[in-house]
Motif scaffolding. Structure first.
Motif, PDB file in Angstrom:
ATOM      1  N   UNK A  94      -1.312  34.640 -11.175  1.00  0.00           N
ATOM      2  CA  UNK A  94      -2.218  34.761 -10.041  1.00  0.00           C
ATOM      3  C   UNK A  94      -3.175  33.573 -10.031  1.00  0.00           C
ATOM      4  N   UNK A  95      -4.022  33.518  -9.000  1.00  0.00           N
ATOM      5  CA  UNK A  95      -4.977  32.416  -8.926  1.00  0.00           C
ATOM      6  C   UNK A  95      -5.956  32.454 -10.094  1.00  0.00           C
ATOM      7  N   UNK A  96      -6.470  33.645 -10.433  1.00  0.00           N
ATOM      8  CA  UNK A  96      -7.383  33.742 -11.582  1.00  0.00           C
ATOM      9  C   UNK A  96      -6.677  33.341 -12.868  1.00  0.00           C
ATOM     10  N   UNK A  97      -5.426  33.773 -13.020  1.00  0.00           N
ATOM     11  CA  UNK A  97      -4.665  33.416 -14.216  1.00  0.00           C
ATOM     12  C   UNK A  97      -4.453  31.925 -14.331  1.00  0.00           C
ATOM     13  N   UNK A  98      -4.206  31.267 -13.203  1.00  0.00           N
ATOM     14  CA  UNK A  98      -4.008  29.817 -13.225  1.00  0.00           C
ATOM     15  C   UNK A  98      -5.277  29.084 -13.635  1.00  0.00           C
ATOM     16  N   UNK A  99      -6.404  29.460 -13.030  1.00  0.00           N
ATOM     17  CA  UNK A  99      -7.664  28.791 -13.362  1.00  0.00           C
ATOM     18  C   UNK A  99      -8.008  29.003 -14.835  1.00  0.00           C
ATOM     19  N   UNK A 100      -7.844  30.235 -15.308  1.00  0.00           N
ATOM     20  CA  UNK A 100      -8.116  30.530 -16.716  1.00  0.00           C
ATOM     21  C   UNK A 100      -7.231  29.683 -17.625  1.00  0.00           C
ATOM     22  N   UNK A 101      -5.962  29.581 -17.295  1.00  0.00           N
ATOM     23  CA  UNK A 101      -5.030  28.798 -18.121  1.00  0.00           C
ATOM     24  C   UNK A 101      -5.448  27.332 -18.186  1.00  0.00           C
ATOM     25  N   UNK A 102      -5.865  26.761 -17.053  1.00  0.00           N
ATOM     26  CA  UNK A 102      -6.272  25.355 -17.057  1.00  0.00           C
ATOM     27  C   UNK A 102      -7.555  25.140 -17.866  1.00  0.00           C
ATOM     28  N   UNK A 103      -8.421  26.122 -17.921  1.00  0.00           N
ATOM     29  CA  UNK A 103      -9.686  25.973 -18.641  1.00  0.00           C
ATOM     30  C   UNK A 103      -9.562  26.271 -20.128  1.00  0.00           C
ATOM     31  N   UNK A 104      -8.601  27.144 -20.500  1.00  0.00           N
ATOM     32  CA  UNK A 104      -8.493  27.579 -21.896  1.00  0.00           C
ATOM     33  C   UNK A 104      -7.164  27.238 -22.548  1.00  0.00           C
ATOM     34  N   UNK A 145      -4.588  29.203 -22.260  1.00  0.00           N
ATOM     35  CA  UNK A 145      -3.935  30.477 -22.587  1.00  0.00           C
ATOM     36  C   UNK A 145      -3.390  31.158 -21.335  1.00  0.00           C
ATOM     37  N   UNK A 146      -2.083  31.481 -21.308  1.00  0.00           N
ATOM     38  CA  UNK A 146      -1.456  32.137 -20.144  1.00  0.00           C
ATOM     39  C   UNK A 146      -1.624  33.652 -20.200  1.00  0.00           C
ATOM     40  N   UNK A 147      -2.843  34.129 -20.007  1.00  0.00           N
ATOM     41  CA  UNK A 147      -3.151  35.557 -20.119  1.00  0.00           C
ATOM     42  C   UNK A 147      -3.727  36.052 -18.798  1.00  0.00           C
ATOM     43  N   UNK A 148      -3.834  37.369 -18.687  1.00  0.00           N
ATOM     44  CA  UNK A 148      -4.373  37.971 -17.480  1.00  0.00           C
ATOM     45  C   UNK A 148      -4.968  39.329 -17.825  1.00  0.00           C
ATOM     46  N   UNK A 149      -6.097  39.654 -17.207  1.00  0.00           N
ATOM     47  CA  UNK A 149      -6.659  40.981 -17.363  1.00  0.00           C
ATOM     48  C   UNK A 149      -5.746  42.029 -16.756  1.00  0.00           C
ATOM     49  N   UNK A 150      -5.779  43.235 -17.298  1.00  0.00           N
ATOM     50  CA  UNK A 150      -4.823  44.259 -16.898  1.00  0.00           C
ATOM     51  C   UNK A 150      -4.976  44.646 -15.431  1.00  0.00           C
ATOM     52  N   UNK A 151      -6.195  44.606 -14.900  1.00  0.00           N
ATOM     53  CA  UNK A 151      -6.366  44.943 -13.495  1.00  0.00           C
ATOM     54  C   UNK A 151      -5.643  43.976 -12.588  1.00  0.00           C
ATOM     55  N   UNK A 152      -5.776  42.675 -12.861  1.00  0.00           N
ATOM     56  CA  UNK A 152      -5.082  41.662 -12.075  1.00  0.00           C
ATOM     57  C   UNK A 152      -3.573  41.719 -12.331  1.00  0.00           C
ATOM     58  N   UNK A 153      -3.198  41.939 -13.583  1.00  0.00           N
ATOM     59  CA  UNK A 153      -1.770  42.026 -13.928  1.00  0.00           C
ATOM     60  C   UNK A 153      -1.097  43.192 -13.226  1.00  0.00           C
ATOM     61  N   UNK A 154      -1.841  44.276 -12.985  1.00  0.00           N
ATOM     62  CA  UNK A 154      -1.247  45.451 -12.336  1.00  0.00           C
ATOM     63  C   UNK A 154      -0.916  45.190 -10.871  1.00  0.00           C
ATOM     64  N   UNK A 168       8.326  35.365 -17.877  1.00  0.00           N
ATOM     65  CA  UNK A 168       7.604  34.638 -16.830  1.00  0.00           C
ATOM     66  C   UNK A 168       6.179  35.143 -16.621  1.00  0.00           C
ATOM     67  N   UNK A 169       5.932  36.409 -16.942  1.00  0.00           N
ATOM     68  CA  UNK A 169       4.646  37.027 -16.643  1.00  0.00           C
ATOM     69  C   UNK A 169       3.576  36.669 -17.681  1.00  0.00           C
ATOM     70  N   UNK A 170       2.306  36.678 -17.294  1.00  0.00           N
ATOM     71  CA  UNK A 170       1.221  36.417 -18.258  1.00  0.00           C
ATOM     72  C   UNK A 170       1.098  37.547 -19.283  1.00  0.00           C
ATOM     73  N   UNK A 171       0.547  37.241 -20.428  1.00  0.00           N
ATOM     74  CA  UNK A 171       0.209  38.242 -21.443  1.00  0.00           C
ATOM     75  C   UNK A 171      -0.952  39.083 -20.908  1.00  0.00           C
ATOM     76  N   UNK A 172      -0.876  40.389 -21.103  1.00  0.00           N
ATOM     77  CA  UNK A 172      -1.884  41.298 -20.560  1.00  0.00           C
ATOM     78  C   UNK A 172      -2.967  41.596 -21.601  1.00  0.00           C
ATOM     79  N   UNK A 173      -4.224  41.505 -21.183  1.00  0.00           N
ATOM     80  CA  UNK A 173      -5.372  41.843 -22.022  1.00  0.00           C
ATOM     81  C   UNK A 173      -6.269  42.826 -21.273  1.00  0.00           C
ATOM     82  N   UNK A 174      -7.077  43.577 -22.029  1.00  0.00           N
ATOM     83  CA  UNK A 174      -8.022  44.510 -21.405  1.00  0.00           C
ATOM     84  C   UNK A 174      -9.441  43.990 -21.567  1.00  0.00           C
ATOM     85  N   UNK A 175     -10.353  44.549 -20.775  1.00  0.00           N
ATOM     86  CA  UNK A 175     -11.753  44.145 -20.824  1.00  0.00           C
ATOM     87  C   UNK A 175     -12.286  44.241 -22.251  1.00  0.00           C
TER      88      UNK A 175
END
Length: 528
Positions: free
Chosen positions: A161-171, A173-182, A218-225
């Motif tokens: 997603x867009x948030x996942x892309x921005x996070x990946x470029x800054x850190x 890490x190809x991860x995503x919060x579970x809410x966005x991943x859902x 292909x999907x990002x790794x899922x993390x929780x808050x």
């Protein structure tokens, strides 16, 4: 005091990429309700090649501009540069399709949530999975590309997603919060990860037409808050702050979608609570106590940032058409020699709406700039419709426009009501709730439920993301619901509007006409 907080890095930064504005919000970790600085940058999507999109160049130019604006605000208000920050979080519009190749190159332009071109894929996946897969979900976009034989599909190595892309470029890490991943792929009930059975089922669906494609790869790794999601790299710091002031090494929380940050910003993450977020789109999130009895195409099953189940009613069209009319009236005022500011235009028009008939006098407003699945529309045509005997006044016109923002949402919420889902209170946020007591009151009538608005109603998303970043330092000791209730919202002032009987009955009459009038909307799509 605030200068010391900034200097010591006892802060949290939230960055949210909304549909029309990128916002940045810096808060104190000592008191998350204390907003230390804000920044923003306006932008717009483009309709290119029959797709709604944003360029990645615009993404990064906008993020840098919003951060620079926040940095300048912090120095102006507190006399301190931002050399370090306690924690950072990124949120953005959910769903859509960002596909990257082996060299991290973008394979096709970003396809946003607003696109409704994935009908066959969404229908087939919903049937195969036994759960609703909306048109805007990432997996629907990928499967539609497979069905259409798009040449980029064999080269896809990562989607996000867009948030996942921005996070990946800054850190990195190809991860995503579970809410966005859902909103990319279904999350298994009672877990915080993708549904393994459905992952296998998808691989089986594409085995013949896209051999070798494994969706889990292909999907990002899922993390929780509360989980640490990496730290700001040297390259990321340069990307965010080209001045070189900001130092690397700052921890990040999981990136989230705008629905999740809206839930946090309104303290609506516990069962029987919900929130409505109104902007370019409008959606309602209701935290569930139990599974729904059956599958409904009007309802998405997603999660909170802590992985609790949520029923989402998402409408592609929110307040953009309303804003266009406000702009027209503002231009009239200027042309008449009496210019007024945008906020005064909205205040005047919204207040006038309260003088209108409860059913808007027989007027109808359709806010469909884009397709609207809940209304059965593949494309949108904004319309204002009235009969010769309708009561045509400014007050009724404005009430019809506000009702039009809520009408499609109400269609979906009626489905949720039919499931017997109980909501104690809906919380609302978004710019249209800044005018006290108008949109809030009419929404309460539309939903026939109390609606609460707090002090962060107009800028809630970026602030909600900052709160999630701040939670990073507390997650080992408390869960998200308790953190919000005891540390963030304890003693917070909110205004609650109870549904008024005349508004409830008036909106119900409006909605009946609205449903019937959708034939006019469909004819406009066909012939205009």
């Amino acid at each position: 005091m605030s200068a010391e907080v900034i200097r010591a890095g006892r802060t949290a930064l939230g960055i949210e990429l909304g549909s029309t504005r990128i916002k940045a919000c810096l808060i104190s970790s000592d008191d998350p309700s204390d907003v230390l600085a804000v920044g923003s940058h306006e932008w717009q999507n483009r309709f290119e090649g029959r797709m709604w999109t944003y360029s990645l160049e615009d993404v990064w130019a906008g993020i840098r501009a919003a951060y620079a604006d926040l940095h300048a605000d912090a120095e102006r208000r507190h006399g301190e540069p931002l050399e370090t920050i306690g924690a950072i979080g990124v949120s953005a519009m959910m769903h859509g399709y960002l596909a990257f190749g082996a060299d991290d190159e973008l394979l096709v332009p970003f396809r946003t949530w607003r696109n409704t071109t994935t009908g066959p894929a969404a229908s087939q996946l919903s049937a195969a999975f036994g759960t609703n897969i909306p048109l805007r979900w990432s997996i629907a976009h990928l499967y539609q590309a497979v069905l259409d034989g798009e040449p980029h599909v064999p080269h896809v190595r990562r989607i996000t997603t867009l948030a996942g892309h921005v996070h990946w470029r800054l850190t990195g890490r190809p991860v995503l919060g579970v809410g966005d991943a859902s909103g990319m792929f279904p999350i298994a009930a009672g877990t915080s990860d993708y549904d393994a059975q459905l992952l296998d089922r998808f691989d089986g669906l594409v085995a013949d037409v896209a051999p070798g494609l494994r969706i889990a790869d292909l999907l990002p790794i899922v993390l929780v808050a509360g989980q640490r999601a990496g730290e700001l790299t040297t390259a990321g710091a340069e990307l965010l702050d080209p001045s070189g002031t900001l130092r690397p090494g700052i921890p990040f929380c999981p990136p989230e979608g705008d629905a999740g940050t809206g839930m946090v910003a309104t303290n609506a993450v516990a069962p029987r609570t919900g929130n409505v977020s109104a902007g370019t789109s409008i959606f309602a999130m209701t935290v569930l106590e139990r599974p729904l009895h059956r599958v409904h195409p009007e309802l998405d099953l997603v999660t909170t940032p802590a992985a609790d189940p949520v029923a989402m009613v998402h409408c592609n069209n929110g307040a953009s058409e309303l804003a266009a009319w406000a702009g027209l009236f503002g231009r009239f005022a200027a042309a008449s020699g009496s210019p007024v500011g945008a906020d005064e235009v909205f205040d005047t028009l919204f207040s006038e709406a309260l003088e209108g008939d409860a059913d808007a006098g027989g007027l109808l407003a359709y806010n469909h700039l884009a397709g609207e699945p809940i209304a059965g529309l593949d494309e949108g045509r904004p319309l204002f419709v009235r009969t010769p005997d309708s009561r045509f006044s400014l007050a009724n016109f404005m009430r019809s426009q506000l009702y039009g923002v809520f009408a499609t949402l109400a269609l979906g919420m009626r489905v949720l009501d039919g499931e017997g889902v109980t909501i104690d209170r809906m919380h609302a946020h978004g710019g249209m709730f800044r005018t006290t007591g108008v949109a809030q009151r009419l929404l309460a009538g539309a939903l026939d439920a109390p609606v609460a608005v707090g002090g962060t109603a107009s800028e809630g998303g970026a602030w909600g993301m900052a709160v999630l970043a701040s939670y990073l330092g507390h997650a080992a000791r408390t869960d998200l619901t308790a953190y919000l209730g005891r540390r963030v919202f304890a003693g917070a002032g909110i205004h609650i509007a109870a549904p008024q009987p005349e508004d409830v009955s008036g909106f119900a009459a409006y909605l009946d006409r609205y449903r019937a009038g959708l034939h006019v909307e469909r004819a406009a799509v066909e012939y205009l």
